[in-house]
Structure formats: structure tokens, C-alpha cells
Write an enzyme that holds these catalytic residues in place. Sequence first.
Site, PDB file in Angstrom:
ATOM      1  N   ARG A 275       0.804  -1.221   0.000  1.00  0.00           N
ATOM      2  CA  ARG A 275       0.000   0.000   0.000  1.00  0.00           C
ATOM      3  C   ARG A 275       0.840   1.276   0.000  1.00  0.00           C
ATOM      4  O   ARG A 275       0.513   2.226  -0.711  1.00  0.00           O
ATOM      5  CB  ARG A 275      -0.895  -0.034   1.241  1.00  0.00           C
ATOM      6  CG  ARG A 275      -1.936   1.038   1.260  1.00  0.00           C
ATOM      7  CD  ARG A 275      -2.675   1.096   2.610  1.00  0.00           C
ATOM      8  NE  ARG A 275      -2.938  -0.162   3.231  1.00  0.00           N
ATOM      9  CZ  ARG A 275      -4.128  -0.777   3.226  1.00  0.00           C
ATOM     10  NH1 ARG A 275      -5.159  -0.225   2.623  1.00  0.00           N
ATOM     11  NH2 ARG A 275      -4.291  -1.935   3.835  1.00  0.00           N
ATOM     12  N   CYS A 341     -26.700  -4.062  -7.152  1.00  0.00           N
ATOM     13  CA  CYS A 341     -27.919  -4.221  -6.358  1.00  0.00           C
ATOM     14  C   CYS A 341     -27.612  -4.691  -4.952  1.00  0.00           C
ATOM     15  O   CYS A 341     -27.889  -5.834  -4.579  1.00  0.00           O
ATOM     16  CB  CYS A 341     -28.853  -5.185  -7.069  1.00  0.00           C
ATOM     17  SG  CYS A 341     -29.312  -4.532  -8.661  1.00  0.00           S
TER      18      CYS A 341
END
Length: 418
Positions: A275, A341
Site C-alpha cells: 500500500r 444491487c
Amino acid sequence: MSFARRDGELCAEDVPVREIADSVGTPVYIYSAAALAERLRALGEAFAGVRHLVCFSVKCNGNLAVLRTLCRGGAGADITSVGELARAQRAGIPGDRIVYSGVGKRRDEIDAALAAGIKLFNVESREELRAIDAVARARGVRAPVAFRVNPDVDPKTHPYIATGLRTSKFGIPWAEAGEAYAEAKALANVSVVGVDCHIGSQLLDVAPFAEALARVRTLVGELRAAGHAIAVVDVGGGLGVDYSGETPPSVAAYADAVRTALADLGCEIVLEPGRAIAGPAGLFVTRVLYRKRGGDKRFVVVDGAMNDLIRPALYGAHQPVQPVAPARGEPAPVDVVGPVCESADFLAQDRPLPPLEPGDLLAFGTAGAYGFVMASNYNARPRAAEVLVRGDRFAVVREREVLEDLFRGETIPEEFTA
Ligand code: LLP
């Protein structure tokens, strides 16, 4: 600056982000080659004078062009599967710069890593040690190993990405290290070369690193006294980055903690940053589709979703967001949501953004790590494109998936469906 505004417009190095989005489409990940190289260089520089190897953690960004950029800067790779091994090799990273961590290495994966002549297996259990020995015997080689020891230190990060606690699935328990090393020493096809430790990710304080490495230091002394030739200490990754105003340790402060604990042991230090190198070197860019309201809430529906960038949905993570164009008014809180969804399909919640219109572009920052690599095809959404920028040029380094990609490998067998 890798991502800065010029005349109000957000740019990636010298290229306006709008230009990339208009040409490549959205959603799209954009990486800055300069940022990648610079962050790698800065980390290496902080360790100047200490024998070390930076093995970039491929799990956080495995794009071949990203890996090649880092390889050219001298980086090796920290891998976690045969797939990541293949990526590292395809990008040109030599085997002797590759270290392999992970709790569940299969025999075929161990074999592939031996064939590649990797630098180090970070072994996570004694059963795995025996498997590595057996596979190495079949090949007639000796596998270089370190045990990943679990120092039982609280890294004070999100529970999903804390790995150094006693109750974690990672590493071998501290109390068993002596016995595990003794067993390894007795095996003919492994050679014990080091100690490995990774306590978690997105660490915002040096104290847990220092605490864990102080324990590692003691262990190295004990192991040497027991006759083990410990030549390598792998300190893992975990250095945090700024997503929402956090103040992660500087590379200098981090390097200081590592040096204080280990420098005089005379070991080579392996680092596995992910990271801290790639995170700030990437943007995720998405386009506004619609605006709507729900009760008091204002939603901005964009074309990127949790399948593209899952960190907000999975960890409740905050990814910074800004409009690509100059602001057109006063900010007000909105939720930025995708078309998937699920109510968890949000990229940002209650975030002050200036007025937006359909067609506007939004850029999520610090998205170069654990972004595209965690993308899926959920809701049958083709995965986003990836772009690498260098100076005033950009290249698509992974094409956007097309519908046909969604069906690859699928069949409808007649005899089951007739
Ligand atoms: N080494 C090992 C053995 C690891 O397990 C990891 C990350 C690293 C190095 C690199 O750590 P970094 O420097 O990137 O913190 N998906 C999560 C992060 C998972 C980290 C897994 N291990 C997220 O998006 O926050």
C-alpha cells in the site's frame, strides 16, 4: 506532484484526467509511473547503508506494467500464489528477488516457486514446512525457508487486516518457534535462512512495528544460539497511508524503527511494502450517471461500483473523492453509490461534494493499492480498464473487459440442459 490540479482540472502527472476518461471510458484506474518510482526510491533510500531488498507486495497491485515499473526501480516481489508468481515473472522480476508468503501454499505452487528459484519461502505452519521439504526433495533441491512467526502484537488496525495477533490464522505461535526451527534444521531439503514477521496492514503508528521487531530480534539471538544460521529478516509490509487525514509514519521513522531493532544483527532485511508504494500512486475515476434523493439523503449514482472498488463496502474504508473538473458551487453532503444491487454498494457516504451533473467525473484517490486487484464481475459487470501515466503520455495497461470476457470458459452442456 503525481495528481494535482492545473487551472482547476485534476491531472495525472502532465495528463488531464478528463482526457484519459474521455478516451478510455469509465470506470478506470489511473496509475502514475513517477509516483510509483518515487515512493519505491524513497523507501530504498531510507534503508541506505543496510543490506536490504524491497519486495513489492503483488497482492495490492499486480498489473504487469506497474510491476515492470517497480522492477526497473530494483524491486523484487512478495507473492502469495502461483498466479502472483506468474505475474512477477511475466513482469521480468527475477526469482532471486521473490519471496512467498501465505498460509495455504499448494504443492503445485511450491513446485512452481522452486522452479523459479525464489529467494525465500515464508512458512506458516509445520505441516507446510514438511510439504515444502517433500516437494523440494522430489526436485532434488533445497528450499530456502523462514518461519513467519506471530509476535502477538496488536497493530491497531481494521480487524480484517490485522494478522499478528495470537488468534490470527497467520504465522506460527511464538512459543512454538524453537521447536519448528529445530524440525526444519533436521530436514534434508529445506535450508533455514531467516525469520519473517508481518503484523498487519495500514499501520498508522511505528510502535507496533518496533514492538514486534524487538521480539524478532530476541528470537534471532535465540535461534543463532541454537545453531541456526539466520541471515535474513523479512519484516513484512504494513506501513499505512493517508486516506482521510491520517498521519502515517514517514518512511524515515519506519526505517528508523526497523534499523533500531535489526541493523546490528548483520542480516539482510527484506521489506514487503504494498500500500505505501502503490496506494497514493493510483486514482479510480468514475462518471456520474444520475442524481436522486431518498428521504433527507442525496445520492449521486456513478458508473463505478463495489465490484470495482470494494474497500468502502468491505471495510467501511474511506477513500478520498474529488470532482475532476473545477468545483461549480458550494459543497453539500452526498452518498456516492454504484449500480450494483446491494445497499453496501457505496463508494463514499455523507461526503461534502460540490454540485454535480450527469456526465461529471469523480476521482477517488489513494486507490492504487487493493483497488483493481479486488475487483470482481459481480452483477456481470466487466472489470475496469487500467491506465499508466508517465509524464505527458498515458497507455492502457489493461483493457476494459468486454461482455465476451464474462462468458470465458463457460459452457452450456447439451446433456444437462436438453
Ligand atoms: N506481506 C504480507 C505477508 C501481507 O499479508 C501483506 C498484506 C503485505 C505484505 C503488504 O501489506 P501492505 O504493505 O500493503 O500493508 N485488502 C486490504 C489489505 C489486505 C492486506 C493483506 N496483506 C485493504 O484493502 O485494506
